[in-house]
Motif scaffolding. Structure first.
Motif, short mmCIF file in Angstrom:
data_model
loop_
_atom_site.label_atom_id
_atom_site.label_comp_id
_atom_site.label_asym_id
_atom_site.label_seq_id
_atom_site.Cartn_x
_atom_site.Cartn_y
_atom_site.Cartn_z
N GLY A 24 44.85 -2.18 24.49
CA GLY A 24 44.53 -3.58 24.76
C GLY A 24 45.63 -4.19 25.61
N LYS A 25 45.37 -5.37 26.15
CA LYS A 25 46.36 -5.99 27.03
C LYS A 25 46.62 -7.43 26.62
N HIS A 26 46.53 -7.68 25.29
CA HIS A 26 46.85 -9.02 24.79
C HIS A 26 48.19 -8.98 24.06
N LEU A 27 49.05 -9.95 24.38
CA LEU A 27 50.39 -10.05 23.82
C LEU A 27 50.60 -11.45 23.25
N ILE A 28 51.44 -11.56 22.24
CA ILE A 28 51.73 -12.86 21.63
C ILE A 28 53.24 -13.05 21.53
N THR A 29 53.70 -14.24 21.92
CA THR A 29 55.09 -14.62 21.73
C THR A 29 55.12 -16.12 21.44
N THR A 30 56.28 -16.75 21.54
CA THR A 30 56.37 -18.19 21.28
C THR A 30 56.89 -18.92 22.51
N GLN A 31 56.78 -20.22 22.45
CA GLN A 31 57.22 -21.05 23.58
C GLN A 31 58.73 -21.21 23.65
N ILE A 32 59.45 -20.75 22.63
CA ILE A 32 60.89 -21.04 22.59
C ILE A 32 61.75 -19.77 22.62
N VAL A 46 48.76 -13.29 27.77
CA VAL A 46 49.82 -13.66 26.83
C VAL A 46 49.49 -14.98 26.16
N THR A 47 49.58 -15.01 24.84
CA THR A 47 49.47 -16.25 24.07
C THR A 47 50.87 -16.71 23.70
N TYR A 48 51.21 -17.94 24.12
CA TYR A 48 52.52 -18.52 23.79
C TYR A 48 52.33 -19.51 22.65
N LEU A 49 52.74 -19.11 21.45
CA LEU A 49 52.52 -19.96 20.28
C LEU A 49 53.37 -21.22 20.36
N TYR A 69 61.00 -14.44 27.43
CA TYR A 69 60.02 -15.30 28.08
C TYR A 69 59.66 -14.77 29.47
N GLU A 70 60.66 -14.39 30.24
CA GLU A 70 60.41 -13.91 31.59
C GLU A 70 59.80 -12.51 31.59
N SER A 71 60.08 -11.73 30.57
CA SER A 71 59.42 -10.42 30.47
C SER A 71 57.92 -10.58 30.30
N PHE A 72 57.52 -11.53 29.47
CA PHE A 72 56.10 -11.79 29.30
C PHE A 72 55.47 -12.38 30.56
N ALA A 73 56.22 -13.23 31.25
CA ALA A 73 55.71 -13.78 32.51
C ALA A 73 55.47 -12.66 33.52
N GLN A 74 56.36 -11.69 33.56
CA GLN A 74 56.17 -10.56 34.47
C GLN A 74 54.95 -9.74 34.07
N LEU A 75 54.76 -9.53 32.77
CA LEU A 75 53.60 -8.77 32.31
C LEU A 75 52.30 -9.50 32.62
N GLU A 76 52.33 -10.83 32.58
CA GLU A 76 51.14 -11.59 32.97
C GLU A 76 50.76 -11.28 34.42
N GLN A 77 51.76 -11.13 35.28
CA GLN A 77 51.48 -10.80 36.67
C GLN A 77 50.89 -9.40 36.82
#
Length: 382
Positions: free
Chosen positions: A88-96, A115-118, A102-110
């Motif tokens: 699957g390609k769904h990931l979860i992290t938080t806004q803080i 990505v869900t940012y709680l 944070y930037e690792s998830f932003a790169q994976l979004e690209q």
């Protein structure tokens, strides 16, 4: 000068400095070499690895040595996401999260991941029910930091791990850079699959990080070449740094309970000083780390406060060191609902072993001087 920036980096133990010097002189060989000097260096690495496992009570996984917390976070998040993309390609992290997360998830979004940012509460904590609602059959990774590096909020890691046990295909990563050596962390009891830490946050040398990888978890490496570090991280290991870091961890763990009691007392005393200064607004709430206190002076630029404190012999910081030169409002403070004015004026105080109550009194006196000098200038410096 009084140094109140232990979240950014800590002064190394004297024993750590001595150990690093001795190993640099005596064990300079490449630990991958087959001759005796190489195998001796390799044995030191493996002893250090075993010491980490012993001190952090892990028996069902391996410790990978990296260049620091940032690399550990990048390897855990990108390595896991890319390795298990077929699930699957769904990931979860938080806004803080820290910028390295944070930037690792932003790169994976690209790269096509979703990505869900709680969100977090005003106190800086996630809500378990929102995490549960966000989980899907496609979720392959949840990454939640234990202790926030700006406001000190402590997330319910044990409860998250208990929840994720119902989702065996979902890995659980924890950024524990601000926790290891300072707060109790029960990695395997809490169901953590991947955990990041950094030596220079616990009075070790810079340039060494730790990454716990649970047995059975695979990661796609970011650095390829040799087979060092179980194939997760190619490159000649930093033998002196690794050995010195293991010693720092042992010393920090040994003093942790006593330190935690002292930090609570110091933080309580500083809060008492701040209660006399209504201009200063504390950010975050319990449960939070005893060695971190964060406040804002709305209407004032934080760098002005930092430089004024330095004139009084106090060294503090604005937000995380890697983002301190960025003049944007704090992403963490905006996430907890602070106004842009308040989010742009944050100051972080973080304590260490050397501090005593008289140092907190000196800090309190310095804050009173700063407020007195800035009070007539409110809102002119923004």
């Amino acid at each position: 000068m009084l140094y109140f920036d232990h979240c950014a980096s800590t002064p190394p133990y004297d024993e750590v400095v001595q150990t690093m010097m001795e190993v640099m002189k005596s064990q300079f060989a490449n630990p991958s070499s087959l001759h005796r000097a190489g195998t001796d260096a390799d044995k030191l690495i493996e002893r250090s690895r075993a010491l980490l496992a012993e001190q952090l009570r892990t028996t069902r996984g391996n410790w990978v040595f990296t260049s620091g917390g940032t690399e550990s976070n990048n390897l855990a998040i990108k390595g896991a996401a890319r390795q298990y993309a077929g699930r699957g390609k769904h990931l979860i992290t938080t806004q803080i999260e820290h910028a390295s997360v944070y930037e690792s998830f932003a790169q994976l979004e690209q790269e096509g991941y979703r990505v869900t940012y709680l969100p977090v509460s005003e106190s800086g904590h996630i809500r378990l029910e929102q995490l549960e609602e966000a989980l899907t059959d496609e979720t392959i990774l949840v990454s939640v930091m234990h202790t926030n590096n700006e406001i000190g909020s402590i997330q319910p890691i044990e409860e998250i791990g208990r929840l994720l046990k119902r989702y065996p295909k979902t890995l659980f990563h924890v950024d524990a850079v601000q926790s290891i050596g300072k707060l109790p962390v029960r990695i395997e009891d809490w169901g953590i699959d991947l955990l990041s830490a950094s030596a220079h946050k616990l009075r070790g040398p810079k340039g060494v990080g730790f990454l716990y990888v649970r047995e059975g978890v695979a990661l796609q490496p970011m650095l390829t070449g040799g087979t060092q570090e179980f194939g997760y991280r190619a490159g000649t290991q930093n033998v002196p740094g690794i050995v010195a870091s293991a010693k720092a961890l042992r010393l920090s763990i040994g003093a942790m309970e006593q330190r935690e009691r002292r930090m609570k007392q110091l933080k309580h005393k500083l809060i008492q000083h701040m209660d006399e200064l209504p201009e200063l607004k504390r950010n975050g709430a319990e449960p939070s780390a005893s060695h971190i206190l964060h406040f804002s002076y709305p209407g004032m630029k934080p760098e002005v406060i930092i430089h004024m404190l330095e004139q009084h012999g106090i060294m503090a910081s604005t937000k995380s060191a890697c983002s301190s030169k960025d003049d944007k409002p704090s992403r963490v403070l905006l996430a907890i609902g602070a106004s842009r004015e308040r989010a742009a004026s944050g100051v972080r105080i973080s304590f260490g072993d050397e501090h005593e109550e008289r140092d907190i009194d000196a800090l309190g006196a310095a804050l009173r001087h700063v407020v007195k000098q800035l009070k007539p200038l409110e809102r002119r410096l923004t």
